[in-house]
Motif scaffolding. Sequence first.
Motif, PDB file in Angstrom:
ATOM      1  N   LYS A   1       0.829  -1.199   0.000  1.00  0.00           N
ATOM      2  CA  LYS A   1       0.000   0.000   0.000  1.00  0.00           C
ATOM      3  C   LYS A   1       0.865   1.252   0.000  1.00  0.00           C
ATOM      4  CE  LYS A   1      -4.512   1.224   1.766  1.00  0.00           C
ATOM      5  NZ  LYS A   1      -5.559   0.920   2.757  1.00  0.00           N
ATOM      6  N   VAL A   2       0.606   2.152  -0.944  1.00  0.00           N
ATOM      7  CA  VAL A   2       1.357   3.405  -1.027  1.00  0.00           C
ATOM      8  C   VAL A   2       0.449   4.624  -0.813  1.00  0.00           C
ATOM      9  CG1 VAL A   2       3.192   2.509  -2.487  1.00  0.00           C
ATOM     10  CG2 VAL A   2       1.128   3.434  -3.547  1.00  0.00           C
ATOM     11  N   LEU A   3      -0.856   4.449  -1.046  1.00  0.00           N
ATOM     12  CA  LEU A   3      -1.833   5.520  -0.858  1.00  0.00           C
ATOM     13  C   LEU A   3      -2.919   5.048   0.097  1.00  0.00           C
ATOM     14  CD1 LEU A   3      -2.439   6.721  -4.547  1.00  0.00           C
ATOM     15  CD2 LEU A   3      -0.895   7.738  -2.878  1.00  0.00           C
ATOM     16  N   VAL A   4      -3.577   6.010   0.729  1.00  0.00           N
ATOM     17  CA  VAL A   4      -4.690   5.719   1.625  1.00  0.00           C
ATOM     18  C   VAL A   4      -5.880   6.566   1.186  1.00  0.00           C
ATOM     19  CG1 VAL A   4      -5.545   5.793   4.005  1.00  0.00           C
ATOM     20  CG2 VAL A   4      -3.146   5.209   3.558  1.00  0.00           C
ATOM     21  N   ASN A   5      -7.037   5.926   1.093  1.00  0.00           N
ATOM     22  CA  ASN A   5      -8.269   6.642   0.736  1.00  0.00           C
ATOM     23  C   ASN A   5      -9.180   6.705   1.964  1.00  0.00           C
ATOM     24  OD1 ASN A   5     -10.553   7.754  -0.312  1.00  0.00           O
ATOM     25  ND2 ASN A   5     -10.785   6.319  -2.001  1.00  0.00           N
ATOM     26  N   PRO A   6      -9.153   7.817   2.693  1.00  0.00           N
ATOM     27  CA  PRO A   6      -9.974   7.911   3.903  1.00  0.00           C
ATOM     28  C   PRO A   6     -11.468   7.967   3.624  1.00  0.00           C
ATOM     29  CG  PRO A   6      -8.936  10.018   3.440  1.00  0.00           C
ATOM     30  CD  PRO A   6      -8.368   9.039   2.456  1.00  0.00           C
TER      31      PRO A   6
ATOM     32  N   LYS B   1     -32.131   7.289  -6.928  1.00  0.00           N
ATOM     33  CA  LYS B   1     -32.213   6.869  -5.531  1.00  0.00           C
ATOM     34  C   LYS B   1     -30.863   6.448  -4.951  1.00  0.00           C
ATOM     35  CE  LYS B   1     -37.054   5.347  -5.748  1.00  0.00           C
ATOM     36  NZ  LYS B   1     -37.998   4.220  -5.529  1.00  0.00           N
ATOM     37  N   SER B   2     -29.829   6.459  -5.783  1.00  0.00           N
ATOM     38  CA  SER B   2     -28.529   5.952  -5.341  1.00  0.00           C
ATOM     39  C   SER B   2     -27.654   7.056  -4.761  1.00  0.00           C
ATOM     40  CB  SER B   2     -27.785   5.308  -6.516  1.00  0.00           C
ATOM     41  OG  SER B   2     -28.507   4.217  -7.023  1.00  0.00           O
ATOM     42  N   GLY B   3     -27.122   6.820  -3.560  1.00  0.00           N
ATOM     43  CA  GLY B   3     -26.124   7.701  -2.989  1.00  0.00           C
ATOM     44  C   GLY B   3     -24.753   7.330  -3.519  1.00  0.00           C
ATOM     45  N   LEU B   4     -23.947   8.324  -3.861  1.00  0.00           N
ATOM     46  CA  LEU B   4     -22.636   8.108  -4.471  1.00  0.00           C
ATOM     47  C   LEU B   4     -21.583   8.928  -3.738  1.00  0.00           C
ATOM     48  CD1 LEU B   4     -23.890   8.650  -8.137  1.00  0.00           C
ATOM     49  CD2 LEU B   4     -23.499   6.424  -7.047  1.00  0.00           C
ATOM     50  N   LEU B   5     -20.378   8.399  -3.696  1.00  0.00           N
ATOM     51  CA  LEU B   5     -19.255   9.152  -3.141  1.00  0.00           C
ATOM     52  C   LEU B   5     -18.157   9.215  -4.200  1.00  0.00           C
ATOM     53  CD1 LEU B   5     -17.995  10.759  -0.927  1.00  0.00           C
ATOM     54  CD2 LEU B   5     -17.495   8.657   0.332  1.00  0.00           C
ATOM     55  N   TYR B   6     -18.461   9.948  -5.280  1.00  0.00           N
ATOM     56  CA  TYR B   6     -17.520  10.096  -6.380  1.00  0.00           C
ATOM     57  C   TYR B   6     -16.402  11.084  -6.037  1.00  0.00           C
ATOM     58  CZ  TYR B   6     -20.683   7.665  -9.647  1.00  0.00           C
ATOM     59  OH  TYR B   6     -21.467   6.738 -10.305  1.00  0.00           O
ATOM     60  N   ASP B   7     -16.672  11.994  -5.087  1.00  0.00           N
ATOM     61  CA  ASP B   7     -15.729  13.049  -4.726  1.00  0.00           C
ATOM     62  C   ASP B   7     -14.850  12.554  -3.578  1.00  0.00           C
ATOM     63  OD1 ASP B   7     -17.120  15.291  -6.385  1.00  0.00           O
ATOM     64  OD2 ASP B   7     -18.714  14.392  -5.178  1.00  0.00           O
ATOM     65  N   GLN B   8     -13.553  12.478  -3.840  1.00  0.00           N
ATOM     66  CA  GLN B   8     -12.652  11.866  -2.872  1.00  0.00           C
ATOM     67  C   GLN B   8     -11.297  12.577  -2.857  1.00  0.00           C
ATOM     68  OE1 GLN B   8     -12.654   7.481  -3.756  1.00  0.00           O
ATOM     69  NE2 GLN B   8     -14.417   8.086  -4.993  1.00  0.00           N
ATOM     70  N   ILE B   9     -10.599  12.431  -1.739  1.00  0.00           N
ATOM     71  CA  ILE B   9      -9.232  12.936  -1.586  1.00  0.00           C
ATOM     72  C   ILE B   9      -8.388  11.771  -1.087  1.00  0.00           C
ATOM     73  CG2 ILE B   9      -7.739  14.610  -0.440  1.00  0.00           C
ATOM     74  CD1 ILE B   9     -10.362  16.326  -0.040  1.00  0.00           C
ATOM     75  N   ILE B  10      -7.405  11.387  -1.872  1.00  0.00           N
ATOM     76  CA  ILE B  10      -6.570  10.218  -1.591  1.00  0.00           C
ATOM     77  C   ILE B  10      -5.158  10.710  -1.276  1.00  0.00           C
ATOM     78  CG2 ILE B  10      -5.685   8.059  -2.555  1.00  0.00           C
ATOM     79  CD1 ILE B  10      -8.175   8.038  -4.405  1.00  0.00           C
ATOM     80  N   LEU B  11      -4.544  10.135  -0.248  1.00  0.00           N
ATOM     81  CA  LEU B  11      -3.283  10.663   0.283  1.00  0.00           C
ATOM     82  C   LEU B  11      -2.182   9.610   0.277  1.00  0.00           C
ATOM     83  CD1 LEU B  11      -4.897  12.175   3.506  1.00  0.00           C
ATOM     84  CD2 LEU B  11      -4.508  13.396   1.363  1.00  0.00           C
ATOM     85  N   SER B  12      -0.946  10.057   0.078  1.00  0.00           N
ATOM     86  CA  SER B  12       0.184   9.150   0.253  1.00  0.00           C
ATOM     87  C   SER B  12       0.326   8.803   1.733  1.00  0.00           C
ATOM     88  CB  SER B  12       1.474   9.780  -0.271  1.00  0.00           C
ATOM     89  OG  SER B  12       1.755  11.006   0.389  1.00  0.00           O
ATOM     90  N   LYS B  13       0.825   7.620   2.010  1.00  0.00           N
ATOM     91  CA  LYS B  13       0.978   7.168   3.394  1.00  0.00           C
ATOM     92  C   LYS B  13       1.858   8.117   4.201  1.00  0.00           C
ATOM     93  CE  LYS B  13       1.438   2.881   4.531  1.00  0.00           C
ATOM     94  NZ  LYS B  13       2.011   1.515   4.617  1.00  0.00           N
ATOM     95  N   SER B  14       2.752   8.832   3.510  1.00  0.00           N
ATOM     96  CA  SER B  14       3.663   9.757   4.187  1.00  0.00           C
ATOM     97  C   SER B  14       2.935  10.890   4.895  1.00  0.00           C
ATOM     98  CB  SER B  14       4.658  10.342   3.177  1.00  0.00           C
ATOM     99  OG  SER B  14       3.969  11.020   2.135  1.00  0.00           O
TER     100      SER B  14
END
Length: 313
Positions: A220-225, A241-254
């Motif tokens: 694992k090199v990235l983390v998606n909180p 009727k579907s809830g979506l979480l298309y908007d995301q911020i993904i971070l390096s483990k550092s």
Amino acid sequence: MEMFSFYNVENLFLPDPKPVHRLDPTQSGLRNWDEKRYRNKLFKISHVFQLMKEENGVLPFLIGLSEVSGRKVLEDLVEMEPFNSEYGIVHYNSMDERKVDVALLYDKSKVSIIDSETITFFFEIINKKNTENYDTTRDVLFSKIKYKGTVINVFVAHLPSKREKDVNKPKRDFILNEIRSRILEIVREKKEHVILCGDFNENPDDENLVKILYDNDHEKVLVNPFQELFYTRNYSTFHYKSGLLYDQIILSKSLFDNDILNFQNAQIFNSEKLSSRVKNFEGRPFRTYAGTRYLGGYSDHFPVFVKFEETKT
């Protein structure tokens, strides 16, 4: 404490010029998109960040945006409160057919831009006559920034949408694979921090967004909180009727263990003030348009953000 935010602002266009004929197509593709509606839209978007500041004590020091059309709308936005011309702009015009781009805003008192570029993608069109032989989509924006002497590499993306039985999936696959290759080089060889944000048109548990977290050795090199938020049924946008979480911020483990910024938590900014006024759509974003019907809201997406603890002044 510092914050990084991403927001799909839903068609932030300059006002359309008055048509010569009543049924002429508009530049924005929106119905009756005039100066008054444009100014209301700018106020609404700036108000989102004012609310974010009131609730959290600070403005995000970096803000990724999507669905902006041209630099002028960004210049008009950062002149307003709470930005007060204290935020810089990283933006390039893309070759997207709808003329919408991604952008990065940054607090000029905290951040300097080392370098920036667009990552442009061309896709061959097959079995279509009388067209150019390629198709384009929104660019991915890459910025190398410096914050308190530390380099952070920021990618802002708005991937091709899911429509017509998801004909765009191969494009999303290709784009994310390219971004992944670049991120692996940055993390493995340059050992620098990475933030990847955007409207991915995929949820955190989709194959592409799971694959991008790992290198070729399955480390694992990235983390998606935002995975945990999605699993607990927190959403940034909706389709029927579907809830979506298309908007995301993904971070390096550092960014979870260093001497500058350490991740605290991830949130969807779904304040009641940004939510629909209609009871049937309670808890959903108060959007600007529903089809061709003008509602006068903020966006069809909620903004998302992550909080960092500052560990060195």
